[in-house]
Write an enzyme that holds these catalytic residues in place. Sequence first.
Site, PDB file in Angstrom:
ATOM      1  N   ASN A  76     -47.453 -66.044 -12.581  1.00  0.00           N
ATOM      2  CA  ASN A  76     -46.443 -65.809 -13.601  1.00  0.00           C
ATOM      3  C   ASN A  76     -46.149 -67.093 -14.403  1.00  0.00           C
ATOM      4  O   ASN A  76     -46.933 -68.035 -14.363  1.00  0.00           O
ATOM      5  CB  ASN A  76     -45.177 -65.207 -12.973  1.00  0.00           C
ATOM      6  CG  ASN A  76     -44.526 -64.184 -13.896  1.00  0.00           C
ATOM      7  OD1 ASN A  76     -44.091 -64.527 -14.984  1.00  0.00           O
ATOM      8  ND2 ASN A  76     -44.487 -62.944 -13.462  1.00  0.00           N
ATOM      9  N   ARG A  77     -45.023 -67.110 -15.082  1.00  0.00           N
ATOM     10  CA  ARG A  77     -44.802 -68.167 -16.073  1.00  0.00           C
ATOM     11  C   ARG A  77     -44.006 -69.355 -15.530  1.00  0.00           C
ATOM     12  O   ARG A  77     -43.091 -69.164 -14.731  1.00  0.00           O
ATOM     13  CB  ARG A  77     -44.066 -67.579 -17.282  1.00  0.00           C
ATOM     14  CG  ARG A  77     -44.965 -66.607 -18.023  1.00  0.00           C
ATOM     15  CD  ARG A  77     -44.225 -65.751 -19.008  1.00  0.00           C
ATOM     16  NE  ARG A  77     -45.162 -64.812 -19.645  1.00  0.00           N
ATOM     17  CZ  ARG A  77     -45.595 -63.691 -19.061  1.00  0.00           C
ATOM     18  NH1 ARG A  77     -45.163 -63.344 -17.869  1.00  0.00           N
ATOM     19  NH2 ARG A  77     -46.464 -62.914 -19.673  1.00  0.00           N
ATOM     20  N   HIS A 102     -50.012 -67.962 -14.913  1.00  0.00           N
ATOM     21  CA  HIS A 102     -51.031 -67.610 -13.921  1.00  0.00           C
ATOM     22  C   HIS A 102     -52.042 -68.711 -13.608  1.00  0.00           C
ATOM     23  O   HIS A 102     -53.244 -68.467 -13.524  1.00  0.00           O
ATOM     24  CB  HIS A 102     -51.787 -66.358 -14.374  1.00  0.00           C
ATOM     25  CG  HIS A 102     -50.989 -65.089 -14.293  1.00  0.00           C
ATOM     26  ND1 HIS A 102     -49.941 -64.906 -13.435  1.00  0.00           N
ATOM     27  CD2 HIS A 102     -51.110 -63.918 -14.985  1.00  0.00           C
ATOM     28  CE1 HIS A 102     -49.449 -63.686 -13.587  1.00  0.00           C
ATOM     29  NE2 HIS A 102     -50.122 -63.068 -14.524  1.00  0.00           N
ATOM     30  N   HIS A 171     -53.426 -59.516  -8.384  1.00  0.00           N
ATOM     31  CA  HIS A 171     -52.932 -58.812  -9.570  1.00  0.00           C
ATOM     32  C   HIS A 171     -53.642 -57.458  -9.746  1.00  0.00           C
ATOM     33  O   HIS A 171     -54.364 -57.260 -10.729  1.00  0.00           O
ATOM     34  CB  HIS A 171     -53.161 -59.720 -10.787  1.00  0.00           C
ATOM     35  CG  HIS A 171     -52.319 -59.397 -11.965  1.00  0.00           C
ATOM     36  ND1 HIS A 171     -52.323 -58.170 -12.579  1.00  0.00           N
ATOM     37  CD2 HIS A 171     -51.422 -60.154 -12.646  1.00  0.00           C
ATOM     38  CE1 HIS A 171     -51.488 -58.191 -13.594  1.00  0.00           C
ATOM     39  NE2 HIS A 171     -50.925 -59.379 -13.660  1.00  0.00           N
ATOM     40  N   TYR A 173     -54.071 -53.643 -10.706  1.00  0.00           N
ATOM     41  CA  TYR A 173     -53.468 -52.554 -11.492  1.00  0.00           C
ATOM     42  C   TYR A 173     -53.934 -51.240 -10.873  1.00  0.00           C
ATOM     43  O   TYR A 173     -55.146 -51.012 -10.750  1.00  0.00           O
ATOM     44  CB  TYR A 173     -53.983 -52.543 -12.912  1.00  0.00           C
ATOM     45  CG  TYR A 173     -53.638 -53.706 -13.801  1.00  0.00           C
ATOM     46  CD1 TYR A 173     -52.640 -53.595 -14.764  1.00  0.00           C
ATOM     47  CD2 TYR A 173     -54.366 -54.892 -13.744  1.00  0.00           C
ATOM     48  CE1 TYR A 173     -52.365 -54.636 -15.637  1.00  0.00           C
ATOM     49  CE2 TYR A 173     -54.088 -55.938 -14.613  1.00  0.00           C
ATOM     50  CZ  TYR A 173     -53.088 -55.804 -15.556  1.00  0.00           C
ATOM     51  OH  TYR A 173     -52.832 -56.840 -16.425  1.00  0.00           O
ATOM     52  N   GLU A 303     -47.377 -56.812  -7.963  1.00  0.00           N
ATOM     53  CA  GLU A 303     -47.822 -58.138  -7.531  1.00  0.00           C
ATOM     54  C   GLU A 303     -46.732 -58.795  -6.695  1.00  0.00           C
ATOM     55  O   GLU A 303     -45.663 -59.104  -7.205  1.00  0.00           O
ATOM     56  CB  GLU A 303     -48.085 -59.033  -8.746  1.00  0.00           C
ATOM     57  CG  GLU A 303     -48.820 -58.377  -9.890  1.00  0.00           C
ATOM     58  CD  GLU A 303     -48.413 -58.971 -11.240  1.00  0.00           C
ATOM     59  OE1 GLU A 303     -48.321 -60.202 -11.358  1.00  0.00           O
ATOM     60  OE2 GLU A 303     -48.166 -58.205 -12.182  1.00  0.00           O
TER      61      GLU A 303
HETATM   62  C1  GLA Z   1     -48.313 -60.501 -15.206  1.00  0.00           C
HETATM   63  C2  GLA Z   1     -47.331 -60.894 -16.242  1.00  0.00           C
HETATM   64  C3  GLA Z   1     -47.605 -60.129 -17.481  1.00  0.00           C
HETATM   65  C4  GLA Z   1     -49.016 -60.350 -17.951  1.00  0.00           C
HETATM   66  C5  GLA Z   1     -49.959 -59.989 -16.841  1.00  0.00           C
HETATM   67  C6  GLA Z   1     -51.387 -60.327 -17.153  1.00  0.00           C
HETATM   68  O1  GLA Z   1     -48.063 -59.247 -14.742  1.00  0.00           O
HETATM   69  O2  GLA Z   1     -46.003 -60.717 -15.818  1.00  0.00           O
HETATM   70  O3  GLA Z   1     -46.689 -60.494 -18.479  1.00  0.00           O
HETATM   71  O4  GLA Z   1     -49.199 -61.669 -18.337  1.00  0.00           O
HETATM   72  O5  GLA Z   1     -49.617 -60.672 -15.686  1.00  0.00           O
HETATM   73  O6  GLA Z   1     -51.829 -59.773 -18.338  1.00  0.00           O
END
Ligand code: GLA
Length: 338
Positions: A76-77, A102, A171, A173, A303
């Site tokens: 994350n950020r 990430h 991560h 999906y 995640e």
């Molecule tokens: C995480 C972030 C999203 C995005 C995805 C990757 O889930 O929270 O904002 O950046 O990764 O695309």
Amino acid sequence: MTEIKQIEEKENGICFFEMKNDNIRVITTNLGCHILSIFTKDRAGQEADILLGFENVEDCEKDGSYMGALVGRVANRIADAKFQLNGETYELAANNGKNHLHGGLHGWNQKLFQYEQLEDGIRFCYVSPDMEEGYPGSVFLKVSYRLKEEGLEMEYEAVSDQDTILNITNHPYFNLSGGQDKIYHHQLRMKADQIACVDENCCANGEFLDVAGTPFDFRDFHEIGERIHEDHEQIRHAGGYDHSYLVSETLDQAVLYDPKSGRKLTVSTTLPCIQVYTANFLAGGCNGKHGKPYENRDGVALEAQFLPNSIHIEKEPRVILRKGEQYHAVTSYRFEVE
Ligand code: GLA
């Protein structure tokens, strides 16, 4: 009976592995420890791949989706792409607007791992050198994927030779319909009373929201699509759900259910947060498994991680890993049919 085998090895060292038992079949690779496919059965016994993934996993270098990837050093950020530790300032790549995302430009999702076969899975190992992507300390990392009777268990172990920060996740999906429908009618339940709020750049800003009475309340099952378009500031900032849920219990913190196929996924983790990301900006990436890019809402990522932007938010940031200390986390994804 669990069967683990290598199914392909390329000249560039990228290997592919299959782990299977009577219920589940998982394909993984030593490139960024991506989980590439998870096949499970639906109510009628029909097998389908319920994971989104690359047509060609090497595309991960130029793709921002992180489909099935191991994410590190810090998921994350990180606000303003820098942080302080022990009085030093560390500058990181600003690869998501002004923020760091990430693990940076060449995060662990792009690294080639050593591997060893386990009785019930695969262990991937990597030594991340001091100052890789701007992070201090050499980190010795082990990622073990084990196939259990009903699911996949991911174990992360790490140790650093200097104080550093670490927040490892995978991560994945999911689309429990096997790609037949978007995820709007998937039902979600989260054992969480609060989410971490984000700013307009999806960066956790240190505020927390009680989910009660908001579109973020998944304490009972709700369809993902039910409130995803509500006019709520947090939904607007992220273009849907892209938030960390502060999970309150120690087991089965997230459940995703697709009533049509009967597939049910339960996530358990030792970590304090689960990011729910409804693929709000997935469109326009590299080709997915069906030979074309995915669209928004083709999957939902769950995640498990520490609090995003922890180093700027928490008084005692749980992402700090002190020299010589053991990092250990386990997250498991259990698949059932109802
Ligand atoms: C995480 C972030 C999203 C995005 C995805 C990757 O889930 O929270 O904002 O950046 O990764 O695309």
